[in-house]
Design a protein around this motif. Structure first.
Motif: not given
Length: 544
Positions: A365-371, A378-387
């Motif tokens: 489980d990734l920690a810190g992704s929600t914050d 930028d939603a694209m930045v969020v998804f690319n980073h988590i992916n």
């Protein structure tokens, strides 16, 4: 070359009776000729004996037999009464051989044309022109030449026809043995295997280019399997590509074999000229299309070639259907399993059937992704980073430790070890995977922090428990390979007590590995919903 023996055809008796009724000499001629033709001889030896016998009745200067072998290739046997073919005679013979199909009946070409007089008779079997038999005389054609050549031509037709048929059957048997031997050395449903089959059949057909095409509902053709020669020439010869496409369209429209000559003066590839194209639909036993098979040959292809093509097709159609089914299964399962496991599952699909099994379960489980998601507009930045983090975890699970990637639940990864392939070391392999995930995520975090990005962390939880594993979901929309049972529920409940950069293990894992190479430390005794007694959870500190 193979040697053949034949029964005497009925028309030999017919000609024998006809000759006996008219002339005793003719009867002797045909009786001896019949004995020669029904003997077990190589064709060249047999022809020489025939003309040696014929010379006693018709003294000639030169004789020849030109016939087509089982692949339609012209073969010429020329015999001079002095055993030395003069250039003028050879030129005359070559002229006739090059026009085999133009000779439809007995004829005597003009004397001035060949510096002597030729008598020529076609060798026919039913409506098929198999070749020519001819004699050259110095001054004129003897009276009984037509009778003797007619008898000889009809007898040779039987010998040539059955020789060609047996040679064709022999080639088919050799091709089948060769393809069977390939099965022992490679997967019989792989593209490499099918390319080798194309090469084997192409060698028999003198067709260096072998191709298999897919097509869609709009009759758009796509490359499926090409042998090496086809790969080289396909993109570099527009004329070849266009003519093959036309043959494919005609084959698809007619639902039959299409045999075509290469238009124009042929297509020159490397040091040879391509002369013919054969296209054949590949079908399953249920008459469903599996694809289209194409060979491009160096010489005109004949109906005899088609038997080789059909033999090749019977091997390939089943291979293609099996390949496509396995490919579809592979693409569906590829998201769960690494390459090694996937190969085993395609060969042993029964392992995917639902069953109860003791399985090691991993949660990352990734920690810190929600914050991070809340702070980054930028939603694209969020998804690319988590992916990028999820991809790193998945690679460790699938490729490095041969685990089964069960599912993604938001930014959490669930993986299984010991299913669908049983593994008595699944608990230790699962724990090793968890420790490597910590290291891999830490490396990625440091990389991102150097780039000025926000680094994420991971909490890993591991359990081992009896569960039910198998494909679950809708057959119509989506099936997922997963595990269900109380062991899965407990894994996620103790994951709530997880710590960043730590691997938390269930009591069950500790009991399995407490005497092994790993160091554990009791973290807490926690109450889990559905369980009366508290469960001890431990932190794995690594290897002793």
């Amino acid at each position: 070359m193979r040697i053949f023996t034949f029964m005497r055809p009925l028309y030999m008796i017919k000609y024998f009776d006809m000759a006996a009724a008219s002339d005793k000499t003719d009867a002797e001629f045909i009786a001896t000729l019949s004995q020669i033709l029904t003997s077990s001889q190589l064709m060249s030896v047999l022809i020489r004996k025939i003309f040696t016998h014929l010379y006693n009745y018709l003294p000639f200067l030169t004789s020849f037999v030109a016939y087509k072998d089982h692949f339609g290739r012209p073969r010429t046997i020329s015999i001079d009464s002095s055993d030395a073919i003069l250039p003028s005679s050879q030129f005359a013979i070559d002229s006739l051989v090059n026009n085999l199909n133009s000779v439809t009946d007995y004829f005597e070409p003009a004397k001035t044309m060949f510096r002597g007089t030729f008598a020529v008779h076609p060798i026919k079997w039913e409506d098929r022109n198999l070749g020519l038999v001819g004699l050259k005389f110095k001054d004129g054609v003897p009276k009984k030449t037509k009778l003797y050549l007619t008898m000889l031509a009809n007898m040779l037709a039987s010998r040539i026809f059955f020789s060609n048929r047996l040679e064709s059957e022999k080639d088919q048997r050799e091709l089948i043995r060769s393809m069977d031997s390939l099965t022992d050395r490679s997967s019989p449903h792989s593209k490499d295997y099918m390319a080798k089959v194309l090469d084997l059949a192409g060698a028999k057909l003198n067709a260096p280019i072998g191709m298999i095409f897919n097509f869609d509902l709009n009759s758009q053709f796509t490359k499926f399997v090409f042998n090496e020669t086809a790969k080289i020439v396909w993109d570099n010869y527009d004329n070849l590509r266009n003519q093959v496409t036309y043959a494919l369209q005609e084959c698809l429209e007619s639902d039959e074999i299409v045999l075509k000559e290469v238009s124009g003066s042929g297509i020159v590839v490397a040091d040879y000229r391509l002369e013919s194209i054969v296209a054949l639909p590949l079908k399953t036993s249920a008459l469903e299309y599996a694809g289209l098979l194409v060979f491009v040959g160096k010489e005109p292809l004949t109906p005899e070639h088609l038997e080789i093509v059909k033999t090749c097709a019977t091997f390939l159609d089943t291979c293609i259907i099996r390949y496509k089914k396995e490919d579809l299964l592979g693409r569906r399962l590829n998201k769960y399993f690494g390459r090694d496991i996937l190969g085993h599952l395609i060969k042993n699909q029964e392992w995917l059937n639902p069953r109860k099994e003791s399985v090691s379960i991993l949660s990352a489980d990734l920690a810190g992704s929600t914050d991070f998601a809340n702070s980054e507009p930028d939603a694209m930045v969020v998804f690319n980073h988590i992916n990028e983090y999820l991809t790193t975890i998945a690679r460790v699970v699938r490729e490095d430790f041969k685990g089964t990637l069960d599912k993604y639940i938001g930014d959490e990864v669930m993986a299984l070890f010991g299913a669908p392939i049983k593994d008595r070391n699944s608990v230790s392999r699962c724990l090793d995977c968890g420790l490597e995930i910590l290291r891999a995520v830490e490396r990625l975090k440091k990389k991102h922090e150097k780039q000025g990005k926000i680094g994420l962390e991971v909490k890993v939880t591991i359990n081992v428990a009896p569960v039910i594993v198998g494909e679950l979901g809708s057959w119509e929309t989506q099936l997922d390979y997963t595990a269900i049972g109380d062991g899965v529920n407990q894994t996620f409940r103790i994951a709530e007590y997880g710590l960043c950069r730590k691997v938390i293990v269930h009591e069950n894992v500790y009991q399995c590995l407490k005497d092994s190479k790993y160091k554990f430390e009791l973290l807490d005794s926690v109450a889990v919903r559905g369980i009366k007694n508290k469960i001890n959870i431990y932190t794995c500190l690594g290897v002793k």
